[in-house]
Write a protein that holds these residues in place. Structure first.
Motif, PDB file in Angstrom:
ATOM      1  N   GLY A 132       0.663  -1.212  -0.037  1.00  0.00           N
ATOM      2  CA  GLY A 132       0.066   0.031  -0.079  1.00  0.00           C
ATOM      3  C   GLY A 132       0.899   1.395  -0.053  1.00  0.00           C
ATOM      4  O   GLY A 132       0.513   2.331  -0.736  1.00  0.00           O
ATOM      5  N   HIS A 133       2.064   1.291   0.457  1.00  0.00           N
ATOM      6  CA  HIS A 133       2.533   2.631   0.554  1.00  0.00           C
ATOM      7  C   HIS A 133       3.252   2.480  -0.765  1.00  0.00           C
ATOM      8  O   HIS A 133       3.076   3.732  -1.375  1.00  0.00           O
ATOM      9  CB  HIS A 133       3.528   2.697   1.661  1.00  0.00           C
ATOM     10  N   PRO A 134       3.953   1.804  -1.337  1.00  0.00           N
ATOM     11  CA  PRO A 134       4.488   1.941  -2.778  1.00  0.00           C
ATOM     12  C   PRO A 134       3.338   2.176  -3.752  1.00  0.00           C
ATOM     13  O   PRO A 134       3.591   2.968  -4.628  1.00  0.00           O
ATOM     14  CB  PRO A 134       4.941   0.383  -2.990  1.00  0.00           C
ATOM     15  N   VAL A 159       5.388   0.833   7.731  1.00  0.00           N
ATOM     16  CA  VAL A 159       5.055   0.705   9.144  1.00  0.00           C
ATOM     17  C   VAL A 159       4.511   2.034   9.510  1.00  0.00           C
ATOM     18  O   VAL A 159       3.709   1.989  10.508  1.00  0.00           O
ATOM     19  CB  VAL A 159       6.278   0.339  10.002  1.00  0.00           C
ATOM     20  N   HIS A 160       4.795   3.212   8.911  1.00  0.00           N
ATOM     21  CA  HIS A 160       4.131   4.500   9.384  1.00  0.00           C
ATOM     22  C   HIS A 160       2.575   4.584   9.171  1.00  0.00           C
ATOM     23  O   HIS A 160       1.886   5.156   9.736  1.00  0.00           O
ATOM     24  CB  HIS A 160       4.777   5.505   8.539  1.00  0.00           C
ATOM     25  N   HIS A 161       1.795   3.366   8.467  1.00  0.00           N
ATOM     26  CA  HIS A 161       0.534   3.181   8.628  1.00  0.00           C
ATOM     27  C   HIS A 161      -0.065   2.699   9.789  1.00  0.00           C
ATOM     28  O   HIS A 161      -1.147   2.383   9.969  1.00  0.00           O
ATOM     29  CB  HIS A 161      -0.208   2.681   7.232  1.00  0.00           C
ATOM     30  N   MET A 162       0.977   2.156  10.547  1.00  0.00           N
ATOM     31  CA  MET A 162       0.721   1.262  11.787  1.00  0.00           C
ATOM     32  C   MET A 162       1.177   1.700  13.032  1.00  0.00           C
ATOM     33  O   MET A 162       1.470   0.926  13.932  1.00  0.00           O
ATOM     34  CB  MET A 162       1.058  -0.238  11.495  1.00  0.00           C
TER      35      MET A 162
HETATM   36 CU    CU Z   1       2.415   5.314   3.431  1.00  0.00          CU
END
Ligand code: CU
Ligand code: HEO
Ligand code: HEM
Lengths: 637, 336, 200
Positions: free
Chosen positions: A269-271, A318-321
């Motif tokens: 999701g981040h990429p 991990v910045h989404h968590m």
């Molecule tokens: Cu992100």
């Protein structure tokens, strides 16, 4: 089917130059009518179709957004109950990310990249046709399910256990997971085509440092797709297995783990957000040149920034968590890596500013959208830096602050450049110009409407409004801002409507475009508007980054290709030296059959695991039909 | 509504001036918790610096677009290119310094987030679709008690919340007191809250958890230690036997109907655990996880038709005659 | 624009082999996709293993025999596979025909061994997360073998038709051989994971 129009082994140079176009047109033609539409492998037809479909998804995703804003305009509104609203925001998010934003960027590339690198068709044109059909099928699946009240209702990232076998009743979450399979399949296929097109089909002389920045952006993006999408494939497959055959990947009671899902999802999701953003950044770097009337400043810096973003993109998930309860030290590492991405983003912003600074700006609609992009994207990027801070994020995670952040980067950072790009490349797509007057109107409506709609969401988030709530209670002080936001959304939507009207009208009645209306420097403008089926009568030969600015009258070309078969040039990876006169496949119905067989297998597998076994047989048959040599001149070697 | 009660500020529990009532009672900007105060300072600082960055970019953009240019300047010229390169390098260095500072600041602030120790007041918070189960845990097992949706804490003390997701993932968030923390099934988490002033603070589930995610609120009531102790003692008691006749018949109905299968009322035979503990439900400010202020009327409305009021929630409609409904709601309202 | 011819392409070959072939690059790209998929699946295995207090969960380690046999067969198959690739490069149709028939057989044998490998795991996919992940790893690899075997069979048939004597077919055979190498190479970490990590 259509036999060779000229005798075997006729070369372009042997034919009168005036007759060459008709000969090539015969070899490269798509049959007229419905049949032609089904069998075509022309990257321009497929690209146009892809872009059109993606914009249709943008429009209906926008309708869902409007519905959400009506519901949220006042407290305890009951236009929708929770069940429908949850489907609506899930559909909006999933549709916008998987059916609009990612595909539209790849679609533009499908159309433009072969033209920009000076070749005649994309690599693996049949795969390209296949990928469009699969994409369409995925979209139709999702929207049909929604129409039948079976739309997914678990959010666009479908966290387990909510989407798991225990809490996600019915087939809603399976539909979501299978829609992912469809869109990933098509995205991966396009990524492979683009990588190979860019690696191997660049015009002779287009060395690595003469590749237009947009093409670089698509190369990096394609690698992101290739490396990131398998994660979501693994995730959605595991989810389906958990739901369908009782595996326990995400079941903590049997050794599984709920956070495993989040790791897998965000590793993709981040990429994914850079898969959306990098093409847009590439568009800006490429479009800015004709409107600043100078080369983009810092070519090397721009390209390096793209590559650096692409690499860093895999170290941020991990910045989404941050509030999921992972070790704090690890979280801080991801703060640092997320912040670091401000450097390549900053380099690009600074280079564009320098380009404008030193250039002589022409204030046409595409430039307006570039300006709107800088204004808006920097806000979104800076709020990204804010939420990258763990303590900051503990307050705003999963609130409207984050909703504001990602709409600033998605719409401001990707959709604005895209709209600019549509105005800019419209003549190449359709042969006609878009109306400048309507373009400017829609720009102003969109930029004003956008900021009025989304800026207050930052405040709402800080004031405690969580995202994904279907309503809120009157004793919370949010209704004033929410009403304001909903009213502002009307302006935004009006702007989008005007854009659509402009595009549709101009496609039919717009002023007829010359080959190079903006005096742009890249190869696609050397072809006619719109380009013929074979793109270039003779393959261009490139000796600089801005071939059309070096010599505005003549185009250096290479001769010697055959006209009786679809032929293009394959060049070396770095130096772009000609290696072979390669054949490019003809039209074929097999990609459609393969797509139909795949669609049946995938939809069937929502209901029964046996589909994977029995359904794969027709897929195999279709693939064999696809690759079986037909004895056309293209098969010669 | 519930807020209204807060504004009135009367009653023994609300003797202290209710600071939170003045502003927004669920806001990261209107803060009364130790953690939230620190976070607000950090937020303001970062936002301020970023605003300046944005302004500088805008100034550069405006000047770049509308500055006057010498007419003869044409193709890129090496000295100008070099000057621009230097400017960009400078901006990149500034960027690195700023994000470096942000990172260090974040790191330091993160370490201050969870500070409660073993001996602090500990509350087990269980997230369920769509309400909060609470268990006050003391060193002495006899001191334990259960309640739901309304947390009382003493002012000025660290309170350790042990967060457990029992079905799907939820997130505990009372922005005026502290940042949020998820409740993940199979992975217990912890969060420290500490109120600096007495008041009523609202919180809401922040991780999408299904149908009624929007209506999964809770209240934190911070009060002086004495009041807190009094409250806790009262909570430990079993429910009083209803004195009035109507309430007594309500109890009978409650036990006879499926209610008791899901709810506990300590001191009676009702010992279900699917729904919230109702032993002192009448004394809580709100029912249905923050949906309504607790009154006899709202209780009756809720029991009469929970699925219209909070569609999808896990309480079924239990058919009752009007008399039964009246009696049950009277009984529940009496459970102070 | 007016055109000015500056380069002649007439002498170029009609088809490039190896790095000059687009299908070669396409195969490489698909290998990258699938390799990433395998790497992630192994990462899932390690993640779950790291989380568990005992590993394997409620099951003995898998029987070594079928998996090791599998590894042997796959390793041995590399020899004819590499030879086949070389013969294709030399465009020796007769040898390629022999080689591709051998490779078809060497593709089917592992599928038969695989039938015994699943029960040797001694755990079912729906017993617990350990069972789920080992079955998935094995299943994922099996689909790759199947894909390659089908591709090999189709190519084998083609090599015996009039389409066989064609540079493109030799290129296809080379790409197919490269893909088989990949299937064998990915097996090794999976084998290590399933059979040896469970014994640590
Ligand atoms: Cu992100
Ligand atoms: C196109 C899409 C896009 C882009 C480009 C970005 C860019 C960034 N994002 Fe965002 N994001 C995107 C799309 C999303 N993000 C999300 C969520 C999200 C979260 C999780 C928040 C949460 O859930 O609590 C974080 C931490 C970030 C961080 C960042 C950062 C650091 C950047 C950086 O790339 C920004 C870099 C740009 C900058 C910084 C501006 C230019 C630089 C200048 C001018 C130099 C000077 C700068 C400084 C001195 C700082 N994002 C979500 C939510 C998913 C969901 O939950 O549904 C989405 C969709
Ligand atoms: C007309 C313009 C748009 C408006 C008014 C709008 C509005 C909204 C709103 C209000 C939400 C929050 C819903 C909620 O949390 O309950 C939302 C979510 C979202 N939007 Fe948009 N949006 C628009 C366009 C877009 C575009 C163009 C994209 C992508 C390119 C996008 C991507 C998303 C995503 C990913 C979510 C999250 C969905 C989820 O929570 O699962 N939106 N949007």
């Amino acid at each position: 089917m259509n036999g060779p129009p000229t005798a075997p082994d006729t070369r372009d140079a042997d034919i009168e130059r005036t007759r060459l176009p008709s000969v090539l047109a015969e070899t490269w033609k798509t049959p007229v009518g419905f049949w032609g539409a089904l069998v075509t492998v022309d990257h321009k037809i497929i690209g146009r179709r892809y872009i059109f479909t993606a914009f249709v998804f943008l429009a209906i995703g926008g309708v869902l957004a409007a519905l959400m804003r009506i519901q949220l305009a006042q407290p305890e509104a009951r236009l929708f109950g929770p069940d429908r609203y949850n489907q609506i925001f899930t559909m909006h998010g999933a549709n916008m990310m998987f059916l609009f934003a990612v595909p539209v960027m790849e679609a533009v590339a499908v159309y433009l990249v072969p033209l920009m690198v000076g070749t005649r068709n994309i690599a693996f044109p049949r795969l390209n046709a296949f990928s469009y059909w699969i994409y369409l099928a995925g979209g139709v699946l999702l929207w049909t399910a929604f129409a039948l009240d079976m739309g997914p209702d678990v959010g666009w990232f479908a966290y387990v256990p909510l989407s798991g076998p225990q809490y996600g009743a019915g087939k809603r979450a399976d539909i979501w997971a299978q829609m992912i399979t469809f869109t990933e399949l098509s995205a991966l296929a396009v990524a492979v085509e683009l990588v190979v097109t860019i690696f191997k089909q660049r015009a002779p002389g287009m060395t690595l440092d003469r590749i237009p920045v947009f093409v670089w952006a698509m190369l990096v993006t394609s690698f992101l797709v290739i490396m990131a999408m398998p994660a979501i494939m693994i995730a959605s497959t595991s989810l389906i297995l958990d739901r369908l055959v009782g595996t326990h990947f995400f079941n903590p009671a049997e050794g599984g783990d709920a956070l495993l899902w989040q790791h897998l999802f965000w590793f993709f999701g981040h990429p994914e957000v850079y898969i959306i953003f990098l093409p847009a950044a590439g568009m800006v770097s490429t479009m800015i040149e004709p409107f600043a009337r100078r080369p983009a400043f810092g070519y090397l810096g721009l390209v390096m920034a793209l590559i650096a973003t692409g690499i860093l993109a895999f170290g941020l998930w991990v910045h989404h968590m941050f509030v999921a309860g992972l070790p704090r030290l690890g979280d801080s590492f991801f703060t640092a890596s997320s912040m670091a991405i401000a450097v390549p983003a900053g380099i690009q912003i600074f280079c564009w500013l320098a380009t404008l600074w030193d250039g002589r700006p022409v204030f046409k609609t595409p430039l307006l959208f570039i300006i709107g992009f800088v204004v808006t994207f920097v806000i979104g990027g800076l709020t990204g830096v804010m939420v990258a801070s763990v303590p900051f994020d503990t307050q705003v995670h999963d609130t409207y602050f984050v909703v504001a952040h990602f709409h600033y980067v998605l719409i401001g950072g990707a959709v604005f450049p895209l709209l600019g790009a549509v105005h800019y490349w419209f003549p190449k797509l359709t042969g006609r110009m878009m109306s400048e007057r309507l373009g400017q109107w829609s720009f102003w409506l969109i930029i004003v409407g956008f900021n009025a709609t989304f800026f207050p969401m930052h405040i709402l988030g800080l004031e405690g409004m969580p995202r994904r709530i279907y309503t809120y209670q009157p004793d919370l002080p949010w209704h004033g801002l929410n009403l304001f936001i909903s009213l502002s959304a009307v302006i935004l939507i009006a702007g989008f409507l005007l854009f659509f009207i402009n595009a549709i009208r101009s496609a039919h009645f717009g002023e007829v475009a010359p080959d190079n209306p903006w005096d742009a420097p890249t190869l696609e403008w050397a072809s006619t508007s719109p380009p013929p089926s074979y793109n270039f009568a003779m393959i261009p030969v490139v000796s600089s980054l801005h071939p059309l600015w070096d010599d505005r009258e003549t185009l250096p070309v290479a001769a010697g290709l055959r006209t009786d078969r679809r032929e293009l040039v394959v060049t070396t990876l770095a130096g772009a030296e000609p290696q072979a006169r390669e054949a490019s496949p003809r039209n074929s119905i097999w990609p459609l059959w393969a797509a139909i067989a795949t669609t049946i297998m995938l939809i069937w597998s929502i209901f029964s695991p046996w589909a994977v076994i029995w359904g794969s047989i027709p897929v195999a048959v279709a693939l064999i039909g696809w690759f079986w040599p037909k004895g056309t001149p293209e098969d010669e070697s | 509504m519930i807020r209204g009660a807060c504004k009135a500020g009367s009653g023994p529990l609300l003797a202290a001036p209710l600071a939170a009532c003045g502003g927004n009672w669920q806001s990261a900007l209107d803060v009364y918790g130790t953690a939230a105060i620190g976070l607000k300072q950090l937020i303001i600082l970062i936002v301020a610096v970023c605003s300046v960055v944005w302004m500088l970019v805008m100034i550069a953009l405006i000047v770049a677009l509308w500055r006057r240019r010498d007419a003869q300047a044409q193709a890129p010229e090496p000295t100008r290119e070099r000057r621009m390169t230097v400017a960009i390098m400078g901006a990149v260095v500034a960027t690195v310094l700023i994000i470096g500072t942000f990172t260090v600041m974040s790191f330091i602030a993160t370490r201050a987030l969870n500070v409660a120790g073993q001996d602090d007041l500990t509350i087990r918070v269980r997230g369920l679709q769509w309400w909060w189960g609470l268990e006050y845990v003391g060193p002495d097992p006899s001191q334990r008690f259960e309640t739901a949706n309304e947390i009382h804490i003493p002012v000025g003390r660290n309170v350790r919340l042990k967060l457990e997701g029992l079905d799907v993932i939820h997130s505990f968030w009372v922005p005026s007191l502290a940042g949020k923390q998820d409740l993940v099934p199979g992975r217990p988490n912890e969060l420290t809250i500490r109120a600096e002033r007495a008041g009523v603070y609202r919180g809401q589930c922040a991780e999408f958890c299904g149908m009624q995610h929007a209506h999964m609120a809770l209240l934190v009531i911070a009060e002086p230690q004495d009041d807190f102790d009094k409250w806790a003692n009262a909570q430990r008691q079993a429910a009083t036997q209803p004195a009035e006749e109507e309430a007594a018949s309500g109890l009978q109905t409650f036990l006879a109907k499926p209610c008791a299968a899901c709810h506990t009322v300590r001191g009676t035979a009702a010992a279900g655990t699917t729904g919230p503990d109702l032993t002192h439900v009448g004394g809580r400010r709100a029912i249905a996880a923050g949906l309504f202020e607790t009154t006899r009327g709202s209780l009756a409305a809720w029991i009469a038709d929970p699925q219209t009021i909070k569609p999808g929630n896990n309480m079924p409609l239990v058919p009752l005659t009007p008399e039964e409904l009246r009696a049950v709601s009277a009984y529940l309202a009496s459970l102070k | 624009m007016r055109e000015r011819i500056v380069l002649g392409l007439g002498r170029l070959p009609l088809h490039g082999m190896g790095a000059a072939s687009v299908t070669w690059w396409g195969t490489l790209a698909f290998m990258l996709i699938e390799g990433t998929g395998f790497a992630l699946a192994i990462a899932v295995y390690l993640y779950l293993m790291n989380l568990a207090t005992v590993w394997p969960i409620n099951a003995p380690p898998p029987d070594l025999l079928p998996g090791t046999l599998m590894t042997l067969i796959l390793e041995i198959s590399l020899v004819p596979n590499i030879l086949l690739s070389r013969w294709a490069e030399q465009q020796d149709l007769r040898k390629v025909r022999v080689g591709i028939v051998i490779m078809s057989i060497l593709g089917i044998i592992p599928l038969i061994v695989r039938i015994f490998e699943f029960p040797a795991l001694k755990v079912s996919w729906d017993s617990n997360a350990y069972g789920s992940v080992v079955w998935t790893l094995l299943g994922l690899h099996t689909t790759h073998i199947i894909t390659d075997v089908v591709d090999t069979l189709v190519l084998a048939v083609l090599m015996f038709t009039r389409h066989g004597l064609n540079l493109r077919r030799f290129g296809d055979v080379q790409d197919n051989a490269m893909y088989w190498n990949f299937v064998v190479a990915t097996w090794l970490p999976i084998y290590g994971c399933i059979y040896w990590l469970a014994r640590l």
